[in-house]
Each structure stands twice: as C-alpha cells, then as structure tokens.
Scaffold this motif. Structure first.
Motif, PDB file in Angstrom:
ATOM      1  N   UNK A  42      52.429 -13.656  -9.628  1.00 56.43           N
ATOM      2  CA  UNK A  42      51.604 -12.446  -9.596  1.00 56.43           C
ATOM      3  C   UNK A  42      51.094 -12.156 -11.001  1.00 56.43           C
ATOM      4  N   UNK A  43      49.776 -12.287 -11.200  1.00 53.80           N
ATOM      5  CA  UNK A  43      49.158 -11.887 -12.460  1.00 53.80           C
ATOM      6  C   UNK A  43      49.063 -10.363 -12.498  1.00 53.80           C
ATOM      7  N   UNK A  44      49.392  -9.782 -13.649  1.00 58.09           N
ATOM      8  CA  UNK A  44      49.517  -8.336 -13.740  1.00 58.09           C
ATOM      9  C   UNK A  44      48.265  -7.643 -14.276  1.00 58.09           C
ATOM     10  N   UNK A  45      47.371  -8.371 -14.943  1.00 61.45           N
ATOM     11  CA  UNK A  45      46.200  -7.741 -15.550  1.00 61.45           C
ATOM     12  C   UNK A  45      45.236  -7.222 -14.471  1.00 61.45           C
ATOM     13  N   UNK A  46      44.767  -6.008 -14.625  1.00 57.77           N
ATOM     14  CA  UNK A  46      43.890  -5.388 -13.621  1.00 57.77           C
ATOM     15  C   UNK A  46      42.592  -6.167 -13.431  1.00 57.77           C
ATOM     16  N   UNK A  47      42.071  -6.777 -14.498  1.00 57.72           N
ATOM     17  CA  UNK A  47      40.797  -7.496 -14.388  1.00 57.72           C
ATOM     18  C   UNK A  47      40.919  -8.705 -13.468  1.00 57.72           C
ATOM     19  N   UNK A  48      42.056  -9.373 -13.498  1.00 62.09           N
ATOM     20  CA  UNK A  48      42.272 -10.511 -12.608  1.00 62.09           C
ATOM     21  C   UNK A  48      42.521 -10.027 -11.184  1.00 62.09           C
ATOM     22  N   UNK A  49      43.239  -8.939 -11.047  1.00 62.96           N
ATOM     23  CA  UNK A  49      43.556  -8.427  -9.723  1.00 62.96           C
ATOM     24  C   UNK A  49      42.312  -7.871  -9.029  1.00 62.96           C
ATOM     25  N   UNK A  50      41.366  -7.348  -9.807  1.00 64.57           N
ATOM     26  CA  UNK A  50      40.131  -6.839  -9.211  1.00 64.57           C
ATOM     27  C   UNK A  50      39.298  -7.954  -8.597  1.00 64.57           C
ATOM     28  N   UNK A  51      39.534  -9.192  -9.014  1.00 67.72           N
ATOM     29  CA  UNK A  51      38.851 -10.345  -8.428  1.00 67.72           C
ATOM     30  C   UNK A  51      39.613 -10.904  -7.226  1.00 67.72           C
ATOM     31  N   UNK A  52      40.664 -10.200  -6.804  1.00 69.39           N
ATOM     32  CA  UNK A  52      41.530 -10.627  -5.700  1.00 69.39           C
ATOM     33  C   UNK A  52      42.168 -11.983  -5.976  1.00 69.39           C
ATOM     34  N   UNK A  53      42.378 -12.288  -7.261  1.00 73.40           N
ATOM     35  CA  UNK A  53      42.995 -13.551  -7.651  1.00 73.40           C
ATOM     36  C   UNK A  53      44.329 -13.308  -8.342  1.00 73.40           C
ATOM     37  N   UNK A  54      44.958 -12.180  -8.042  1.00 77.18           N
ATOM     38  CA  UNK A  54      46.187 -11.830  -8.733  1.00 77.18           C
ATOM     39  C   UNK A  54      47.439 -12.463  -8.159  1.00 77.18           C
ATOM     40  N   UNK A  55      47.395 -12.925  -6.903  1.00 80.69           N
ATOM     41  CA  UNK A  55      48.585 -13.453  -6.238  1.00 80.69           C
ATOM     42  C   UNK A  55      48.409 -14.939  -5.943  1.00 80.69           C
ATOM     43  N   UNK A  56      49.422 -15.724  -6.291  1.00 78.85           N
ATOM     44  CA  UNK A  56      49.323 -17.155  -6.075  1.00 78.85           C
ATOM     45  C   UNK A  56      50.687 -17.799  -5.982  1.00 78.85           C
ATOM     46  N   UNK A 156      49.239 -17.937 -26.509  1.00 79.18           N
ATOM     47  CA  UNK A 156      50.660 -17.882 -26.810  1.00 79.18           C
ATOM     48  C   UNK A 156      51.329 -16.833 -25.925  1.00 79.18           C
ATOM     49  N   UNK A 157      52.582 -17.083 -25.558  1.00 77.51           N
ATOM     50  CA  UNK A 157      53.297 -16.125 -24.719  1.00 77.51           C
ATOM     51  C   UNK A 157      54.782 -16.125 -24.984  1.00 77.51           C
ATOM     52  N   UNK A 158      55.453 -15.194 -24.359  1.00 81.04           N
ATOM     53  CA  UNK A 158      56.912 -15.100 -24.405  1.00 81.04           C
ATOM     54  C   UNK A 158      57.410 -14.640 -23.053  1.00 81.04           C
ATOM     55  N   UNK A 159      58.600 -15.085 -22.658  1.00 77.73           N
ATOM     56  CA  UNK A 159      59.116 -14.763 -21.330  1.00 77.73           C
ATOM     57  C   UNK A 159      60.607 -14.487 -21.387  1.00 77.73           C
ATOM     58  N   UNK A 160      61.080 -13.753 -20.385  1.00 78.10           N
ATOM     59  CA  UNK A 160      62.505 -13.549 -20.194  1.00 78.10           C
ATOM     60  C   UNK A 160      62.799 -13.652 -18.700  1.00 78.10           C
ATOM     61  N   UNK A 161      64.010 -14.080 -18.350  1.00 79.89           N
ATOM     62  CA  UNK A 161      64.288 -14.439 -16.956  1.00 79.89           C
ATOM     63  C   UNK A 161      65.768 -14.300 -16.632  1.00 79.89           C
ATOM     64  N   UNK A 162      66.047 -14.231 -15.323  1.00 77.97           N
ATOM     65  CA  UNK A 162      67.407 -14.196 -14.786  1.00 77.97           C
ATOM     66  C   UNK A 162      67.443 -15.099 -13.558  1.00 77.97           C
ATOM     67  N   UNK A 163      68.493 -15.940 -13.446  1.00 79.95           N
ATOM     68  CA  UNK A 163      68.684 -16.825 -12.295  1.00 79.95           C
ATOM     69  C   UNK A 163      70.092 -16.652 -11.736  1.00 79.95           C
ATOM     70  N   UNK A 164      70.215 -16.800 -10.434  1.00 78.29           N
ATOM     71  CA  UNK A 164      71.515 -16.836  -9.781  1.00 78.29           C
ATOM     72  C   UNK A 164      71.601 -18.143  -9.005  1.00 78.29           C
ATOM     73  N   UNK A 196      47.251 -12.963 -19.474  1.00 80.38           N
ATOM     74  CA  UNK A 196      47.766 -13.696 -18.314  1.00 80.38           C
ATOM     75  C   UNK A 196      49.195 -13.258 -18.001  1.00 80.38           C
ATOM     76  N   UNK A 197      49.555 -12.026 -18.364  1.00 75.10           N
ATOM     77  CA  UNK A 197      50.882 -11.500 -18.046  1.00 75.10           C
ATOM     78  C   UNK A 197      51.175 -11.739 -16.568  1.00 75.10           C
ATOM     79  N   UNK A 198      52.378 -12.218 -16.273  1.00 74.19           N
ATOM     80  CA  UNK A 198      52.664 -12.545 -14.880  1.00 74.19           C
ATOM     81  C   UNK A 198      54.133 -12.361 -14.552  1.00 74.19           C
ATOM     82  N   UNK A 199      54.386 -12.161 -13.269  1.00 72.75           N
ATOM     83  CA  UNK A 199      55.722 -12.072 -12.698  1.00 72.75           C
ATOM     84  C   UNK A 199      55.898 -13.237 -11.741  1.00 72.75           C
ATOM     85  N   UNK A 200      57.061 -13.913 -11.816  1.00 72.51           N
ATOM     86  CA  UNK A 200      57.352 -15.019 -10.913  1.00 72.51           C
ATOM     87  C   UNK A 200      58.711 -14.788 -10.254  1.00 72.51           C
TER      88      UNK A 200
END
Length: 209
Positions: A42-56, A156-164, A196-200
């Motif tokens: 899921x891309x979080x930026x409103x400009x990408x979501x307004x193009x209905x391309x936010x979910x993939x 450039x980016x940075x990420x943080x995550x949790x797995x089980x 390109x902020x995103x949630x996975x």
C-alpha cells in the motif's frame, strides 16, 4: 530526515542486543536464514492514491547472516512491487470523462539488521530496521488517444519491520509487517514532492541452515 530516522532504528536495535542477557546464547534463526515473501503493498502518498494505484502486491526474497551477537542478524532483501489503477477525469468538450490508466513498478533494495527473540520452542519474534535504495517507475496512459508517459527515479529510504515466525525443523513460516519511508521523487529534474512511502503486510516461507 529519512537517513536520521533509519540510523536511530539501527542504533536502537543494536542497543537492545547489547543490553540483552548473556544467557540468550542461541541461534534462534540458525546461522543463516532465507525467506520468500508475498505481501500486500500500500503506497501512502495521496498523489499516488488519487490515481487509484495505491494498492498492489509485493514479491521479494531476503537472506540474513548471524553476526557479532547470537540473536543479531544482518541481511539484504530485494523484490518487486507493482500496482495499477484507472481514474476518470471530466472533459467538458465531449461531455464524457477521459479514462487514465496508471501502472507503477517499485524495486526496493534493502540492507537491514534484525534481532530475534525466541518466544517458545517453535515461535520466534524478530524486529529490525535498515536503509534502502529504491527504484520507482510510473506510467500514465489516457485510454482515449492512447498517449502515454513514463517517469522514474532512484530514491533513498529507510524501513522498520516486525515478523512472527513458526519454526518446524529447519523450515520457517511466518507473517510480517513493514513500513518504509522514502525521499521524494524527482521527475525531469523537478522535485515532485511525492514519496514512495509504503506499508507491506504479508506471508513468508523460508529455511535456516
């Protein structure tokens, strides 16, 4: 800001490891572990979501090696994410809206550190962070005249995550969530202000050795 944030997460992860009890001298994820990941993107930026391309969807592979401390792992992940969508824009000359199609290709190359905590004999929780170099490509086409345009950038980016993870013999099966922050993109030498902020969120399967 992204660089500072990534550095803070890496330092916190390493600090937690240094402060952990010396009795935790085990390799919960083996000496080396690899995994295939399939995730909702899921891309979080409103400009990408307004193009209905936010979910993939995102498909990637990761590999980690135990270093320095028993529960501390350093590794790399690479994958591909894609999304697409259609949006209708009113065009008053013809009285009918113009339909635009959008396709996004996203390739994050990540370098991460993670810390693994055995919850019991089979369950392992790990969390971490890192930095990334990411390729973003977007193509927009109008479905009336069939004209299209593409732009791309490395950011450039940075990420943080949790797995089980559930461990069975040398096999791993798990779920995970990751949030990634990126710099804004420049198209044609102009800063767009779009990130390109995103949630996975998704599933993973792998093995240890």
């Amino acid at each position: 800001m992204v660089k500072r944030l990534s550095l803070v997460f890496v330092m916190l992860a390493m600090l937690f490891c240094v402060a952990s009890p010396a009795s935790s001298q085990t390799y919960p994820l083996g000496d080396t572990n690899v995994a295939l990941k399939v995730e909702y993107l899921r891309f979080m930026d409103d400009s990408i979501r307004e193009l209905n391309a936010g979910d993939g969807i995102y498909v990637g592979i990761e590999a980690y090696k135990q270093l320095l401390l028993p529960n501390l792992y350093f590794g790399m992940q690479i994958g591909w994410g894609g999304s697409s969508g259609d949006v209708n824009v009113p065009w008053f000359t013809y009285g009918e809206p113009i339909s635009y199609s959008t396709d996004v290709n996203y390739v994050p190359i990540e370098f991460n550190v993670k810390y693994a905590i055995p919850l019991d004999r089979c369950l392992i929780l790990d969390f971490g962070s890192g930095f990334s170099i990411n390729y973003f490509d977007i193509t927009v086409k109008d479905n009336l005249w069939r004209n299209s345009g593409s732009e791309n950038d490395w950011i450039f980016g940075g990420q943080f995550f949790v797995d089980l993870n559930y461990k069975y013999a040398n096999w791993l099966f798990g779920v995970g969530v990751k949030y990634q922050l990126t710099d804004t993109m420049s198209f044609g030498g102009t800063d767009t202000g779009i990130s390109a902020d995103n949630l996975r969120i998704g599933l993973q399967a792998g093995f240890t050795f």
